[in-house]
Design an enzyme around this catalytic site. Structure first.
Site, PDB file in Angstrom:
ATOM      1  N   CYS A   2       0.824  -1.211   0.000  1.00  0.00           N
ATOM      2  CA  CYS A   2       0.000   0.000   0.000  1.00  0.00           C
ATOM      3  C   CYS A   2       0.861   1.265   0.000  1.00  0.00           C
ATOM      4  O   CYS A   2       2.023   1.226   0.394  1.00  0.00           O
ATOM      5  CB  CYS A   2      -0.879   0.023   1.237  1.00  0.00           C
ATOM      6  SG  CYS A   2      -1.782  -1.492   1.495  1.00  0.00           S
ATOM      7  N   ARG A  27       4.328   0.518  -6.185  1.00  0.00           N
ATOM      8  CA  ARG A  27       4.303  -0.370  -5.028  1.00  0.00           C
ATOM      9  C   ARG A  27       3.247  -1.462  -5.178  1.00  0.00           C
ATOM     10  O   ARG A  27       3.233  -2.412  -4.409  1.00  0.00           O
ATOM     11  CB  ARG A  27       4.021   0.430  -3.755  1.00  0.00           C
ATOM     12  CG  ARG A  27       5.123   1.415  -3.413  1.00  0.00           C
ATOM     13  CD  ARG A  27       4.707   2.339  -2.299  1.00  0.00           C
ATOM     14  NE  ARG A  27       4.604   1.683  -1.013  1.00  0.00           N
ATOM     15  CZ  ARG A  27       5.601   1.551  -0.145  1.00  0.00           C
ATOM     16  NH1 ARG A  27       6.780   2.034  -0.443  1.00  0.00           N
ATOM     17  NH2 ARG A  27       5.433   0.943   1.010  1.00  0.00           N
ATOM     18  N   TRP A  74      -3.264  -2.432  -1.484  1.00  0.00           N
ATOM     19  CA  TRP A  74      -2.937  -3.742  -2.067  1.00  0.00           C
ATOM     20  C   TRP A  74      -3.545  -4.751  -1.110  1.00  0.00           C
ATOM     21  O   TRP A  74      -3.111  -4.880   0.031  1.00  0.00           O
ATOM     22  CB  TRP A  74      -1.422  -3.886  -2.131  1.00  0.00           C
ATOM     23  CG  TRP A  74      -0.929  -5.047  -2.921  1.00  0.00           C
ATOM     24  CD1 TRP A  74      -0.828  -5.122  -4.286  1.00  0.00           C
ATOM     25  CD2 TRP A  74      -0.429  -6.287  -2.418  1.00  0.00           C
ATOM     26  NE1 TRP A  74      -0.303  -6.343  -4.644  1.00  0.00           N
ATOM     27  CE2 TRP A  74      -0.051  -7.075  -3.533  1.00  0.00           C
ATOM     28  CE3 TRP A  74      -0.266  -6.813  -1.144  1.00  0.00           C
ATOM     29  CZ2 TRP A  74       0.480  -8.353  -3.392  1.00  0.00           C
ATOM     30  CZ3 TRP A  74       0.263  -8.089  -1.010  1.00  0.00           C
ATOM     31  CH2 TRP A  74       0.633  -8.844  -2.129  1.00  0.00           C
ATOM     32  N   ASN A  98      -0.897   1.311   6.137  1.00  0.00           N
ATOM     33  CA  ASN A  98      -0.066   0.393   5.364  1.00  0.00           C
ATOM     34  C   ASN A  98       0.497  -0.614   6.364  1.00  0.00           C
ATOM     35  O   ASN A  98       1.020  -0.220   7.389  1.00  0.00           O
ATOM     36  CB  ASN A  98       1.067   1.192   4.705  1.00  0.00           C
ATOM     37  CG  ASN A  98       1.963   0.324   3.865  1.00  0.00           C
ATOM     38  OD1 ASN A  98       1.653  -0.833   3.617  1.00  0.00           O
ATOM     39  ND2 ASN A  98       3.061   0.890   3.402  1.00  0.00           N
ATOM     40  N   GLY A  99       0.364  -1.912   6.073  1.00  0.00           N
ATOM     41  CA  GLY A  99       0.892  -2.923   6.987  1.00  0.00           C
ATOM     42  C   GLY A  99      -0.198  -3.880   7.423  1.00  0.00           C
ATOM     43  O   GLY A  99      -1.225  -4.002   6.751  1.00  0.00           O
ATOM     44  N   GLU A 487      17.607 -15.286 -13.050  1.00  0.00           N
ATOM     45  CA  GLU A 487      17.100 -13.916 -13.103  1.00  0.00           C
ATOM     46  C   GLU A 487      16.405 -13.643 -14.438  1.00  0.00           C
ATOM     47  O   GLU A 487      15.346 -13.011 -14.485  1.00  0.00           O
ATOM     48  CB  GLU A 487      18.259 -12.933 -12.849  1.00  0.00           C
ATOM     49  CG  GLU A 487      17.906 -11.462 -12.920  1.00  0.00           C
ATOM     50  CD  GLU A 487      16.810 -11.022 -11.962  1.00  0.00           C
ATOM     51  OE1 GLU A 487      16.411 -11.797 -11.090  1.00  0.00           O
ATOM     52  OE2 GLU A 487      16.323  -9.895 -12.140  1.00  0.00           O
ATOM     53  N   LYS A 491      12.461 -12.596 -14.811  1.00  0.00           N
ATOM     54  CA  LYS A 491      12.009 -11.381 -15.496  1.00  0.00           C
ATOM     55  C   LYS A 491      10.929 -11.728 -16.516  1.00  0.00           C
ATOM     56  O   LYS A 491       9.915 -11.034 -16.623  1.00  0.00           O
ATOM     57  CB  LYS A 491      13.178 -10.667 -16.203  1.00  0.00           C
ATOM     58  CG  LYS A 491      14.180 -10.002 -15.317  1.00  0.00           C
ATOM     59  CD  LYS A 491      13.742  -8.670 -14.751  1.00  0.00           C
ATOM     60  CE  LYS A 491      13.154  -8.743 -13.382  1.00  0.00           C
ATOM     61  NZ  LYS A 491      13.980  -8.937 -12.228  1.00  0.00           N
ATOM     62  N   GLU A 494       7.665 -12.633 -14.723  1.00  0.00           N
ATOM     63  CA  GLU A 494       7.017 -11.521 -14.036  1.00  0.00           C
ATOM     64  C   GLU A 494       6.264 -10.595 -14.957  1.00  0.00           C
ATOM     65  O   GLU A 494       5.172 -10.142 -14.631  1.00  0.00           O
ATOM     66  CB  GLU A 494       8.080 -10.657 -13.337  1.00  0.00           C
ATOM     67  CG  GLU A 494       8.615 -11.215 -12.079  1.00  0.00           C
ATOM     68  CD  GLU A 494       9.613 -10.245 -11.469  1.00  0.00           C
ATOM     69  OE1 GLU A 494       9.415  -9.865 -10.331  1.00  0.00           O
ATOM     70  OE2 GLU A 494      10.602  -9.876 -12.144  1.00  0.00           O
ATOM     71  N   HIS A 510      19.392 -33.684 -16.156  1.00  0.00           N
ATOM     72  CA  HIS A 510      18.781 -34.363 -15.009  1.00  0.00           C
ATOM     73  C   HIS A 510      17.276 -34.094 -14.935  1.00  0.00           C
ATOM     74  O   HIS A 510      16.668 -34.304 -13.890  1.00  0.00           O
ATOM     75  CB  HIS A 510      19.469 -33.940 -13.713  1.00  0.00           C
ATOM     76  CG  HIS A 510      20.915 -34.312 -13.669  1.00  0.00           C
ATOM     77  ND1 HIS A 510      21.348 -35.618 -13.585  1.00  0.00           N
ATOM     78  CD2 HIS A 510      22.037 -33.554 -13.776  1.00  0.00           C
ATOM     79  CE1 HIS A 510      22.673 -35.641 -13.597  1.00  0.00           C
ATOM     80  NE2 HIS A 510      23.112 -34.401 -13.727  1.00  0.00           N
ATOM     81  N   LYS A 613       5.928  -4.021  -5.417  1.00  0.00           N
ATOM     82  CA  LYS A 613       7.349  -3.674  -5.397  1.00  0.00           C
ATOM     83  C   LYS A 613       7.980  -3.964  -4.042  1.00  0.00           C
ATOM     84  O   LYS A 613       9.108  -4.412  -3.952  1.00  0.00           O
ATOM     85  CB  LYS A 613       7.490  -2.178  -5.732  1.00  0.00           C
ATOM     86  CG  LYS A 613       8.920  -1.685  -5.798  1.00  0.00           C
ATOM     87  CD  LYS A 613       9.608  -2.171  -7.049  1.00  0.00           C
ATOM     88  CE  LYS A 613      11.018  -1.674  -7.195  1.00  0.00           C
ATOM     89  NZ  LYS A 613      11.753  -2.506  -8.160  1.00  0.00           N
TER      90      LYS A 613
HETATM   91  C1  F6R Z   1      11.699  -9.152  -9.047  1.00  0.00           C
HETATM   92  C2  F6R Z   1      11.767  -8.442  -7.800  1.00  0.00           C
HETATM   93  C3  F6R Z   1      11.492  -9.220  -6.559  1.00  0.00           C
HETATM   94  C4  F6R Z   1      12.301  -8.664  -5.391  1.00  0.00           C
HETATM   95  C5  F6R Z   1      11.903  -9.358  -4.101  1.00  0.00           C
HETATM   96  C6  F6R Z   1      12.739  -8.886  -2.943  1.00  0.00           C
HETATM   97  O1  F6R Z   1      11.911  -8.329 -10.143  1.00  0.00           O
HETATM   98  O2  F6R Z   1      12.006  -7.264  -7.742  1.00  0.00           O
HETATM   99  O3  F6R Z   1      11.742 -10.576  -6.743  1.00  0.00           O
HETATM  100  O4  F6R Z   1      13.656  -8.850  -5.645  1.00  0.00           O
HETATM  101  O5  F6R Z   1      10.550  -9.117  -3.827  1.00  0.00           O
HETATM  102  O6  F6R Z   1      12.632  -7.507  -2.795  1.00  0.00           O
HETATM  103  P1  F6R Z   1      13.739  -6.663  -2.106  1.00  0.00           P
HETATM  104  O7  F6R Z   1      14.946  -6.692  -2.942  1.00  0.00           O
HETATM  105  O8  F6R Z   1      13.143  -5.296  -1.987  1.00  0.00           O
HETATM  106  O9  F6R Z   1      13.984  -7.297  -0.761  1.00  0.00           O
END
Ligand code: F6R
Length: 618
Positions: A2, A27, A74, A98-99, A487, A491, A494, A510, A613
């Site tokens: 949020c 976010r 959120w 928020n929380g 990674e 990407k 996501e 495997h 985020k």
């Molecule tokens: C993917 C991404 C997430 C964050 C994860 C941890 O693109 O950004 O996988 O890496 O949620 O977030 P942080 O780095 O803020 O602890």
């Protein structure tokens, strides 16, 4: 998660609130709302979905007041709906939060038993009722009523509260959720993150856990009073944020993610700035926030992180083992609490988190410290929860990352980890001055090599077009190429919603080899990093099953070019570099590939579905 914005000024509050909320869109959210003091009453407007829906609702019912609070939600407790959107109201009080209120079930039962009828399924509404009841019971001021309410709740929160009884006041409080206060010229603003306040002011005060701020307008005077929830006064000078408002905007790119991909050369320069001593072949200790003695007093480095940050941590493990010769391990943040992990004072735990707020990583940090381990945070957001909970913080200085899919934070984490490994290796005597110099020098060349690699953007878009129909993709890599493969796959998942798996190239036979057929693009990360020969052999194995090869290799590598041509694959290259830094480059085409696939598919690149985020819940 949020987002919160609160404003006390002399201009209309609602445009400031909505503009701030827009900066917090990254976010993640599913509904939004604002509450503004207007003519002795509180005017509340809420809408499900994007902020454009809130805009439309506000256009029908414009709000004139100059003091207000806003929120993007959120969903955690209760589905996304107008009734569950914030602000939540009880009597004269409106609250945004928020929380998570952890004891919400018990409090809800108690309030319902005493006759309160809830209008939403949220935990936040409990706070509104508690504040309203405290006022009704004679708390005497909104500040006192919020203090009383906070005495009843446990959990994580950042809240902003208005009351009809005090039209010139906003009370804010925080515990474990971020809240930053902006001190403007004749106005005050607060928000859950810096980009929301940058167009009002760059002078900010970061609230700490257990603190409150009371924003008050008295005639032409504006005052922000800080205190702890338990009543002690707090004095904290504002810090000047050097992120310009333009840095938090798209800067001419179609999406924040694309802008952030192209910002990586600059971001790495900022991460390296002032930290490398090439003459001594060393990394400047003060920047790490750890005393030198730690380097020799530890037996193990234990990385903890989630998602993309965990991939960066996996690369960190290779560097710590190779350059510092210290046993290193990586644990996913969310799993630490289920492992009953054994931490000792001879462990150095490195918590990697771009937001610095990820709840699972934070919980692991607390467990590590409880076990006596020392903790170093590698984070991007200044003064965020994880650095604050750690013994030292090494900031990545990537600037604000708005796109939900992390890009520049990832590569700056890699740069920070490589510097850390050099620092450790030098202090433990496992890394010669000469080798340290050559690694650090290679690192200083990365920004210009990145600029060169990013010039291939247009050809990677064509590649994305060719593979747009793929339903599944496989990403393979060896050594640090493995976390890069993970990674790349993350990407793609996501933002383009294509199923993708990252695998260690040696594991292909495997299991995942069974998946390969002529509909499966297989991205093989195979630059000249010391593992080339072995990884290149995977190309033939993929082609033998009719998989479509996309090889990521080194520019000018004739052997690879011939192999890829023979197997009718696609080749993407990055400029030649030292093996230690090559994977800061190989990830760039993977980021671009995922971006262009998503953009060509027309997905919401910067705010992919279901993702947030900053993940501040378990
Ligand atoms: C993917 C991404 C997430 C964050 C994860 C941890 O693109 O950004 O996988 O890496 O949620 O977030 P942080 O780095 O803020 O602890």
């Amino acid at each position: 998660m949020c987002g919160i914005v609160a404003f006390v000024g002399t201009r209309p509050a609602s445009p400031v609130l909505v503009e701030g909320l827009r900066k917090l869109e990254y976010r993640g959210y599913d509904s939004a709302g604002v509450a503004v003091h207007a003519g002795g009453d509180l005017a509340i407007v809420r809408a499900v979905g994007k902020l454009s829906n809130l805009d439309a609702a506000l256009a029908k019912a414009p709000l004139a007041g100059t003091v207000g609070i806003g929120h993007t939600r959120w969903a955690t407790h209760g589905r996304p709906s107008e009734a569950n959107a914030h602000p939540h109201v009880s009597g004269p009080v409106a609250v945004v939060h928020n929380g998570i209120i952890e004891n919400h079930v018990a409090l809800r039962h108690e309030l319902e038993a005493s006759g309160v009828v809830f209008a939403s399924d949220t935990d936040t509404e409990i706070v509104a009722h508690l504040v309203s009841r405290a006022l009704a019971a004679g708390a005497g001021s909104l500040e006192a009523a919020v203090t009383a309410a906070l005495g009843r709740v446990t959990g994580a929160y950042a809240i902003a509260v208005l009351s009809k009884t005090e039209p010139d006041v906003i009370v804010l409080a925080k515990d474990q959720s971020p809240l930053v206060l902006g001190i403007g010229e004749g106005e005050l603003i607060a928000a859950s993150d810096i980009p929301a306040i940058l167009s009002t002011t760059r002078d900010v005060v970061f609230l700490q856990d257990g603190e409150m701020a009371i924003l008050r307008r008295t005639g032409a005077t504006f005052e922000a009073k800080l205190r702890t929830v338990s009543g002690e006064p707090v004095t904290r000078a504002p810090k000047r944020i050097d992120w310009s408002p333009a840095q938090a905007e798209k800067g001419g790119f179609k999406h924040f993610m694309l802008k952030e991909i192209h910002e990586q050369p600059r971001a790495i320069e900022d991460t390296l700035r002032g930290r490398i001593d090439l003459t001594a072949g060393d990394v400047v200790s003060q920047e790490l926030g750890l005393e030198d003695a730690i380097a020799t007093s530890i037996d193990r480095v234990y990385f903890v992180a989630c998602g993309t940050s965990a991939h960066a941590a996996m690369a960190g493990r290779y560097w710590v083992e190779a350059l510092a010769r210290v046993p290193a391990t990586v644990e996913i943040g969310s799993e630490v609490r289920y492992r009953e992990p054994v931490f000792t004072p001879r462990d150095l735990v490195i918590a990697v988190s771009q937001s610095g707020e990820t709840s699972d990583t934070l919980a692991a940090v607390k467990a590590a410290r409880a076990g006596g381990a020392r903790v170093l945070a590698i984070a991007n957001v200044l003064d965020s929860a994880i650095p604050r909970a750690s013994d030292g913080a090494f900031y990545t200085h990537a600037g604000p990352e708005i796109g939900v899919a992390s890009t520049k934070c990832f590569t700056t984490q890699l740069a920070a980890m490589l510097m850390f490994a050099v620092w450790l290796g030098r202090r433990r005597g496992s890394l010669s001055v000469e080798r340290a110099k050559s690694v650090l020098e290679a690192l200083t060349h990365v920004p210009s090599l990145m600029r060169e690699a990013l010039e291939d953007d247009a050809s990677i878009r064509l590649l994305a077009k060719r593979h747009l129909k793929a339903r599944d993709m496989l990403f393979l890599g060896r050594g640090i190429g493995f976390p890069i493969a993970l990674e790349g796959a993350l990407k793609v998942k996501e933002i383009s919603y294509v199923h993708a798996e990252g695998y260690a190239a040696g594991e292909m036979k495997h299991g995942p080899i069974a998946l390969i057929d002529d509909a499966m693009p297989v991205v093989v990360v195979c630059p000249r990093d010391g593992h080339f020969e072995k990884t290149a052999s995977n190309l033939a194995e993929v082609r033998a099953r009719e998989g479509q090869i996309i090889a990521v290799g080194t520019k000018g590598d004739e052997e690879l070019a011939n192999l890829v041509a023979k197997h009718e694959g696609d080749l993407v290259t990055v400029p030649p570099s030292a093996p230690e830094v090559v994977h800061l480059l190989t990830v760039l085409p993977l980021q671009l590939l995922s971006y262009h696939m998503a953009d060509l598919k027309g997905t919401d690149v910067d705010q992919p579905r279901n993702l947030a985020k900053t993940v501040t819940v378990e």
